[in-house]
Design a protein around this motif. Structure first.
Motif, PDB file in Angstrom:
ATOM      1  N   ALA A 157       0.836  -1.200   0.000  1.00 54.80           N
ATOM      2  CA  ALA A 157       0.000   0.000   0.000  1.00 54.80           C
ATOM      3  C   ALA A 157       0.874   1.255   0.000  1.00 54.80           C
ATOM      4  N   LYS A 158       0.270   2.352  -0.432  1.00 51.70           N
ATOM      5  CA  LYS A 158       0.986   3.628  -0.447  1.00 51.70           C
ATOM      6  C   LYS A 158       1.428   3.967   0.973  1.00 51.70           C
ATOM      7  N   SER A 159       2.607   4.457   1.127  1.00 53.89           N
ATOM      8  CA  SER A 159       3.227   4.816   2.406  1.00 53.89           C
ATOM      9  C   SER A 159       3.313   3.623   3.357  1.00 53.89           C
ATOM     10  N   SER A 160       3.654   2.461   2.814  1.00 51.23           N
ATOM     11  CA  SER A 160       3.864   1.282   3.641  1.00 51.23           C
ATOM     12  C   SER A 160       5.309   0.821   3.488  1.00 51.23           C
ATOM     13  N   LEU A 161       5.604  -0.401   3.859  1.00 54.51           N
ATOM     14  CA  LEU A 161       6.983  -0.890   3.851  1.00 54.51           C
ATOM     15  C   LEU A 161       7.570  -1.038   2.448  1.00 54.51           C
ATOM     16  N   TYR A 162       6.786  -1.577   1.527  1.00 54.33           N
ATOM     17  CA  TYR A 162       7.205  -1.756   0.127  1.00 54.33           C
ATOM     18  C   TYR A 162       6.161  -1.085  -0.766  1.00 54.33           C
ATOM     19  N   PRO A 163       6.136   0.212  -0.864  1.00 53.34           N
ATOM     20  CA  PRO A 163       5.069   0.863  -1.633  1.00 53.34           C
ATOM     21  C   PRO A 163       5.123   0.507  -3.123  1.00 53.34           C
ATOM     22  N   GLU A 211       6.910   2.498  12.756  1.00 53.47           N
ATOM     23  CA  GLU A 211       7.884   3.594  12.680  1.00 53.47           C
ATOM     24  C   GLU A 211       8.977   3.433  13.728  1.00 53.47           C
ATOM     25  N   ALA A 212       8.614   2.996  14.922  1.00 56.80           N
ATOM     26  CA  ALA A 212       9.611   2.761  15.973  1.00 56.80           C
ATOM     27  C   ALA A 212      10.562   1.630  15.579  1.00 56.80           C
ATOM     28  N   ALA A 213      10.023   0.582  14.982  1.00 50.58           N
ATOM     29  CA  ALA A 213      10.873  -0.525  14.536  1.00 50.58           C
ATOM     30  C   ALA A 213      11.812  -0.062  13.425  1.00 50.58           C
ATOM     31  N   ARG A 214      11.304   0.779  12.540  1.00 50.28           N
ATOM     32  CA  ARG A 214      12.171   1.328  11.478  1.00 50.28           C
ATOM     33  C   ARG A 214      13.268   2.202  12.068  1.00 50.28           C
ATOM     34  N   ALA A 215      12.905   2.995  13.064  1.00 49.29           N
ATOM     35  CA  ALA A 215      13.885   3.887  13.692  1.00 49.29           C
ATOM     36  C   ALA A 215      14.969   3.101  14.416  1.00 49.29           C
ATOM     37  N   MET A 216      14.616   1.906  14.908  1.00 46.61           N
ATOM     38  CA  MET A 216      15.611   1.074  15.591  1.00 46.61           C
ATOM     39  C   MET A 216      16.471   0.283  14.607  1.00 46.61           C
ATOM     40  N   GLY A 217      16.181   0.414  13.315  1.00 49.46           N
ATOM     41  CA  GLY A 217      16.997  -0.229  12.304  1.00 49.46           C
ATOM     42  C   GLY A 217      16.536  -1.613  11.888  1.00 49.46           C
ATOM     43  N   CYS A 218      15.312  -1.961  12.203  1.00 50.45           N
ATOM     44  CA  CYS A 218      14.789  -3.275  11.788  1.00 50.45           C
ATOM     45  C   CYS A 218      14.623  -3.323  10.278  1.00 50.45           C
ATOM     46  N   ARG A 219      14.903  -4.464   9.724  1.00 49.08           N
ATOM     47  CA  ARG A 219      14.662  -4.667   8.305  1.00 49.08           C
ATOM     48  C   ARG A 219      13.171  -4.844   8.089  1.00 49.08           C
ATOM     49  N   ARG A 220      12.759  -4.622   6.848  1.00 47.92           N
ATOM     50  CA  ARG A 220      11.326  -4.698   6.535  1.00 47.92           C
ATOM     51  C   ARG A 220      10.749  -6.079   6.815  1.00 47.92           C
ATOM     52  N   ARG A 221      11.472  -7.128   6.462  1.00 41.72           N
ATOM     53  CA  ARG A 221      10.961  -8.481   6.725  1.00 41.72           C
ATOM     54  C   ARG A 221      10.843  -8.752   8.218  1.00 41.72           C
ATOM     55  N   HIS A 222      11.734  -8.163   9.024  1.00 38.75           N
ATOM     56  CA  HIS A 222      11.639  -8.322  10.472  1.00 38.75           C
ATOM     57  C   HIS A 222      10.451  -7.542  11.028  1.00 38.75           C
ATOM     58  N   ILE A 223      10.167  -6.407  10.430  1.00 35.83           N
ATOM     59  CA  ILE A 223       8.998  -5.630  10.866  1.00 35.83           C
ATOM     60  C   ILE A 223       7.733  -6.431  10.589  1.00 35.83           C
ATOM     61  N   VAL A 227       6.628  -7.408  14.166  1.00 31.24           N
ATOM     62  CA  VAL A 227       5.769  -6.298  14.594  1.00 31.24           C
ATOM     63  C   VAL A 227       4.355  -6.480  14.048  1.00 31.24           C
ATOM     64  N   LEU A 228       4.223  -6.514  12.727  1.00 30.36           N
ATOM     65  CA  LEU A 228       2.887  -6.580  12.121  1.00 30.36           C
ATOM     66  C   LEU A 228       2.123  -7.840  12.509  1.00 30.36           C
ATOM     67  N   LEU A 229       2.719  -9.003  12.287  1.00 28.31           N
ATOM     68  CA  LEU A 229       1.996 -10.260  12.545  1.00 28.31           C
ATOM     69  C   LEU A 229       1.648 -10.464  14.024  1.00 28.31           C
ATOM     70  N   PRO A 230       2.581 -10.262  14.960  1.00 25.95           N
ATOM     71  CA  PRO A 230       2.181 -10.438  16.364  1.00 25.95           C
ATOM     72  C   PRO A 230       1.125  -9.433  16.827  1.00 25.95           C
ATOM     73  N   GLU A 231       1.212  -8.202  16.358  1.00 22.69           N
ATOM     74  CA  GLU A 231       0.239  -7.192  16.770  1.00 22.69           C
ATOM     75  C   GLU A 231      -1.135  -7.443  16.168  1.00 22.69           C
ATOM     76  N   ALA A 232      -1.181  -8.020  14.983  1.00 18.06           N
ATOM     77  CA  ALA A 232      -2.454  -8.284  14.317  1.00 18.06           C
ATOM     78  C   ALA A 232      -3.002  -9.674  14.631  1.00 18.06           C
ATOM     79  N   LEU A 233      -2.279 -10.463  15.421  1.00 16.56           N
ATOM     80  CA  LEU A 233      -2.649 -11.852  15.659  1.00 16.56           C
ATOM     81  C   LEU A 233      -4.075 -12.061  16.171  1.00 16.56           C
ATOM     82  N   PRO A 234      -4.567 -11.285  17.127  1.00 21.48           N
ATOM     83  CA  PRO A 234      -5.953 -11.513  17.572  1.00 21.48           C
ATOM     84  C   PRO A 234      -6.972 -11.368  16.437  1.00 21.48           C
TER      85      PRO A 234
END
Length: 167
Positions: free
Chosen positions: A42-48, A121-133, A137-144
């Motif tokens: 999506a626009k303004s996402s990890l891989y736009p 954004e916090a994960a990006r600021a800490m230097g996480c790669r996109r696949r790690h995000i 980040v995305l999958l565990p937070e969206a798990l429920p």
């Protein structure tokens, strides 16, 4: 009026369980993958990639709009090619799976889009790669939402699997 033997009911129950289980495993795996691709492109996402996102989104919307019985008939040649027949338990897995993939992909995409952008954004600021995000980040937070979407999807699939006994 006599009832059919009890073993016919058990046979039908286990055939339905097999259809739904096989279809759910395939469709939820592919649907989640499709949801991740839709979310991160999506626009303004990890891989736009707006063109890819728009094309996939339109395709998902079209397949979600097709009623199951029409999709079942339209997929008869594909089912015959993949399974070798258009009748029976395994033949029903193909249209059930194709029907569930876009349905579940949208549910999972909504859950992934609901993740707080500040976490990404916090994960990006800490230097996480996109696949790690995506993975940490995305999958565990969206798990429920993803798990509850699985439940809704399997229930919808059980409803659609009743069509198998009509044809």
């Amino acid at each position: 009026m006599s009832l059919p033997p009890l073993n016919k009911y058990f046979q039908a129950f286990f055939e339905t369980l097999l259809m739904v289980s096989a279809s759910a495993l395939i469709a939820i795996g592919l649907g989640l993958l499709l949801a991740i691709v839709l979310t991160v492109t999506a626009k303004s996402s990890l891989y736009p990639k707006p063109r890819l996102h728009r094309g996939l989104s339109v395709t998902v919307n079209i397949f979600r709009a097709v009623p199951f019985i029409i999709m079942l008939v339209a997929l008869l040649p594909v089912t015959r090619f993949l399974v070798g027949t258009t009748l029976g338990t395994w033949a029903a897995v193909v249209p059930l799976t194709v029907n569930l993939i876009p349905f579940y992909a949208r549910i999972a995409q909504v859950s992934l889009n609901d993740v707080d952008p500040g976490l990404v954004e916090a994960a990006r600021a800490m230097g996480c790669r996109r696949r790690h995000i995506i993975r940490h980040v995305l999958l565990p937070e969206a798990l429920p939402g993803i798990v509850s979407g699985m439940t809704v999807s399997v229930i919808a699939m059980i409803n659609a699997s009743a069509i198998k006994f009509i044809y």
